[in-house]
Motif scaffolding. Sequence first.
Motif, mmCIF file in Angstrom:
data_model
loop_
_atom_site.group_PDB
_atom_site.id
_atom_site.type_symbol
_atom_site.label_atom_id
_atom_site.label_comp_id
_atom_site.label_asym_id
_atom_site.label_seq_id
_atom_site.Cartn_x
_atom_site.Cartn_y
_atom_site.Cartn_z
ATOM 1 N N PHE A 131 -8.715 51.959 -30.028
ATOM 2 C CA PHE A 131 -8.627 52.723 -28.784
ATOM 3 C C PHE A 131 -9.098 54.172 -28.932
ATOM 4 N N ASN A 132 -9.656 54.512 -30.109
ATOM 5 C CA ASN A 132 -10.131 55.884 -30.368
ATOM 6 C C ASN A 132 -8.992 56.903 -30.194
ATOM 7 N N LEU A 133 -7.834 56.582 -30.751
ATOM 8 C CA LEU A 133 -6.667 57.448 -30.633
ATOM 9 C C LEU A 133 -6.405 58.184 -31.939
ATOM 10 N N ASN A 134 -5.721 59.309 -31.822
ATOM 11 C CA ASN A 134 -5.232 60.049 -32.976
ATOM 12 C C ASN A 134 -3.732 59.792 -33.094
ATOM 13 N N PRO A 135 -3.284 59.087 -34.148
ATOM 14 C CA PRO A 135 -1.858 58.725 -34.228
ATOM 15 C C PRO A 135 -0.924 59.915 -34.133
ATOM 16 N N GLU A 136 -1.291 61.053 -34.700
ATOM 17 C CA GLU A 136 -0.413 62.213 -34.656
ATOM 18 C C GLU A 136 -0.427 62.875 -33.287
ATOM 19 N N ARG A 137 -1.593 62.980 -32.693
ATOM 20 C CA ARG A 137 -1.696 63.683 -31.411
ATOM 21 C C ARG A 137 -1.274 62.806 -30.237
ATOM 22 N N ASP A 138 -1.639 61.523 -30.282
ATOM 23 C CA ASP A 138 -1.434 60.654 -29.126
ATOM 24 C C ASP A 138 -0.150 59.834 -29.198
ATOM 25 N N SER A 139 0.608 59.966 -30.287
ATOM 26 C CA SER A 139 1.885 59.262 -30.351
ATOM 27 C C SER A 139 2.801 59.765 -29.235
ATOM 28 N N ASN A 140 3.455 58.830 -28.579
ATOM 29 C CA ASN A 140 4.329 59.115 -27.434
ATOM 30 C C ASN A 140 3.534 59.443 -26.172
ATOM 31 N N GLY A 141 2.214 59.251 -26.223
ATOM 32 C CA GLY A 141 1.410 59.446 -25.022
ATOM 33 C C GLY A 141 1.391 58.190 -24.163
ATOM 34 N N ILE A 142 1.018 58.341 -22.905
ATOM 35 C CA ILE A 142 0.922 57.200 -21.991
ATOM 36 C C ILE A 142 -0.430 56.535 -22.219
ATOM 37 N N LEU A 143 -0.418 55.254 -22.598
ATOM 38 C CA LEU A 143 -1.634 54.578 -23.053
ATOM 39 C C LEU A 143 -2.691 54.503 -21.969
ATOM 40 N N GLY A 164 -0.184 37.629 -21.596
ATOM 41 C CA GLY A 164 -1.476 37.655 -20.930
ATOM 42 C C GLY A 164 -2.513 38.298 -21.826
ATOM 43 N N ASP A 165 -3.795 38.087 -21.513
ATOM 44 C CA ASP A 165 -4.852 38.677 -22.322
ATOM 45 C C ASP A 165 -6.023 39.063 -21.430
ATOM 46 N N MET A 166 -6.852 39.978 -21.949
ATOM 47 C CA MET A 166 -8.040 40.431 -21.227
ATOM 48 C C MET A 166 -9.055 40.962 -22.225
ATOM 49 N N LYS A 167 -10.313 41.056 -21.803
ATOM 50 C CA LYS A 167 -11.369 41.675 -22.594
ATOM 51 C C LYS A 167 -11.622 43.076 -22.054
ATOM 52 N N LEU A 168 -11.721 44.021 -22.971
ATOM 53 C CA LEU A 168 -11.928 45.417 -22.581
ATOM 54 C C LEU A 168 -13.073 45.989 -23.398
ATOM 55 N N THR A 169 -14.012 46.611 -22.732
ATOM 56 C CA THR A 169 -15.144 47.256 -23.396
ATOM 57 C C THR A 169 -14.943 48.766 -23.328
ATOM 58 N N ILE A 170 -14.893 49.405 -24.500
ATOM 59 C CA ILE A 170 -14.724 50.846 -24.571
ATOM 60 C C ILE A 170 -15.768 51.419 -25.520
ATOM 61 N N ASP A 171 -15.959 52.717 -25.456
ATOM 62 C CA ASP A 171 -16.916 53.383 -26.328
ATOM 63 C C ASP A 171 -16.388 53.410 -27.754
ATOM 64 N N ASN A 172 -17.306 53.242 -28.701
ATOM 65 C CA ASN A 172 -16.964 53.342 -30.120
ATOM 66 C C ASN A 172 -17.320 54.738 -30.590
ATOM 67 N N SER A 173 -16.297 55.539 -30.849
ATOM 68 C CA SER A 173 -16.547 56.932 -31.231
ATOM 69 C C SER A 173 -17.265 57.037 -32.569
ATOM 70 N N GLY A 174 -17.176 55.974 -33.403
ATOM 71 C CA GLY A 174 -17.810 56.036 -34.717
ATOM 72 C C GLY A 174 -19.306 55.815 -34.669
ATOM 73 N N SER A 175 -19.751 54.766 -33.941
ATOM 74 C CA SER A 175 -21.176 54.414 -33.921
ATOM 75 C C SER A 175 -21.855 54.754 -32.611
ATOM 76 N N GLY A 176 -21.065 55.020 -31.566
ATOM 77 C CA GLY A 176 -21.673 55.283 -30.276
ATOM 78 C C GLY A 176 -21.982 54.022 -29.492
ATOM 79 N N LEU A 177 -21.846 52.850 -30.118
ATOM 80 C CA LEU A 177 -22.088 51.578 -29.443
ATOM 81 C C LEU A 177 -20.788 51.092 -28.809
ATOM 82 N N PRO A 178 -20.873 50.281 -27.754
ATOM 83 C CA PRO A 178 -19.645 49.797 -27.114
ATOM 84 C C PRO A 178 -18.869 48.854 -28.034
ATOM 85 N N ARG A 179 -17.550 48.930 -27.943
ATOM 86 C CA ARG A 179 -16.673 48.035 -28.704
ATOM 87 C C ARG A 179 -15.980 47.099 -27.711
ATOM 88 N N ILE A 180 -15.983 45.812 -28.012
ATOM 89 C CA ILE A 180 -15.370 44.810 -27.139
ATOM 90 C C ILE A 180 -14.060 44.371 -27.780
#
Length: 451
Positions: A131-143, A164-180
């Motif tokens: 999810f491109n999150l920072n565990p220290e900064r985003d902990s306790n944040g609203i997802l 339940g399940d779903m497919k989500l496409t988000i940006d990949n901060s490492g490569s710049g390509l979309p992550r599914i």
Amino acid sequence: MSELRHHLYLILATLIAVVVLSLLIGGVQLMLVGLCCLLFLWLVGYWYHLIKLVRWLERPKLRNVPHGIGIWKNIFNTLMLQAKSRKKRKQKLGVALLRFNRIAETIPEGVLILGLDGRIQWLNHVAATHFNLNPERDSNGILVELIGNVHFQQFLSEQAPESGDMKLTIDNSGSGLPRILNIIRTPFDEQATLIITQDITAAEQLNATRTAFVANVSHELRTPLTVINGFLETLTDMPELPQEQRQSFIALMSKEGARMRNLLADLLTLSRLENQTDISIHRQPVYLTALAEQVVHEARILSAGKHSFVCELATDIWVNGIQQDLYNAFSNLLFNAVRYTPPKGTIAIRLRSEQCQHDSWQAIFQVSDTGAGIAAEHIPHLTERFYRVDSGRSRQSGGTGLGLAIVKHALAEHSGKLQIKSVVGSGSTFSAILPQMKNNDKGLDSRATHV
């Protein structure tokens, strides 16, 4: 219990002794004074041990357990045993928690625990990466606010008791390509929800590649099969065709059949190269100069005198590899130049040795032509399967669309690479770069031939 009884017996014996002695020495008055003194001493001892207990309870350290006498000794010993037991349980819980965290970090899926308000209560490293999150900064944040995707917000807000399940496409901060991601939501307890994430990018790309590959192969085979079937129907319906026209049809069917044969051969070669894992057992010294001379000779035959060849082949260049795969790479580069260079054009073939870093050497097989050239936007895609700059011209020349893909994989298995330079209207240069064998004569004497 026996120790408490012993303590009570001791107190009773002390009282009796004080009473008896006081009566014998001074009568009733001295007995009362003695009892008062005994009570005072008992109260002082009681408050002294009580203060020590209160101070220890404020900072209950095992090494600071107080010492006492009488019943207080038993009380403090019991407290020490309980403190040791708590310490052992705490250590066991700490080890169990550490093992749980290690297990959670080694799980290939991402795991999050969300509270009823949607805040992140806990997540592992994989989930933070997904999810491109920072565990220290985003902990306790609203997802949902951190992700910012409407469909994901709707998915989490569904009041469904089952998973339940779903497919989500988000940006990949490492490569710049979309992550599914494949996201699974399941109830954890009454106050939390468990989210499991799986990175299915590679699988989705593989499915897309497989679908495109099947479509391309079907398309490539459909055209020659249509031509052959059309001519066969014509020959069947019109048995009285002139012999000259009949031979023309047969020649065209033979050409299309050869095209299908070449396509299948290239597919088998590419499949073998893509699925070949350990080639070290098949490697042997390959005399690259002789191999280049063989490919040039075959290119002259394919050209049939339509082109001029300039050859500059350095002598005594060896590489460690598989000769057949290197032949496939070199021949595809040179035969492509013959196919796509107009008549009376010039094709230059060079083989040289070049020193690179750390005193190592590399062999460079280079093919240059004076063809139409390739636009810059096409160059990154040339090694893709069935990619054609001009599909009509490629099919007319007999190409399968797999040649440069074979070159790329053949060089990759030898730790080599392909470099492409082209200028529209001036021509193209394809360079196959390979690690050269050590301890050999790196002579750079060239023999130039002009035809």
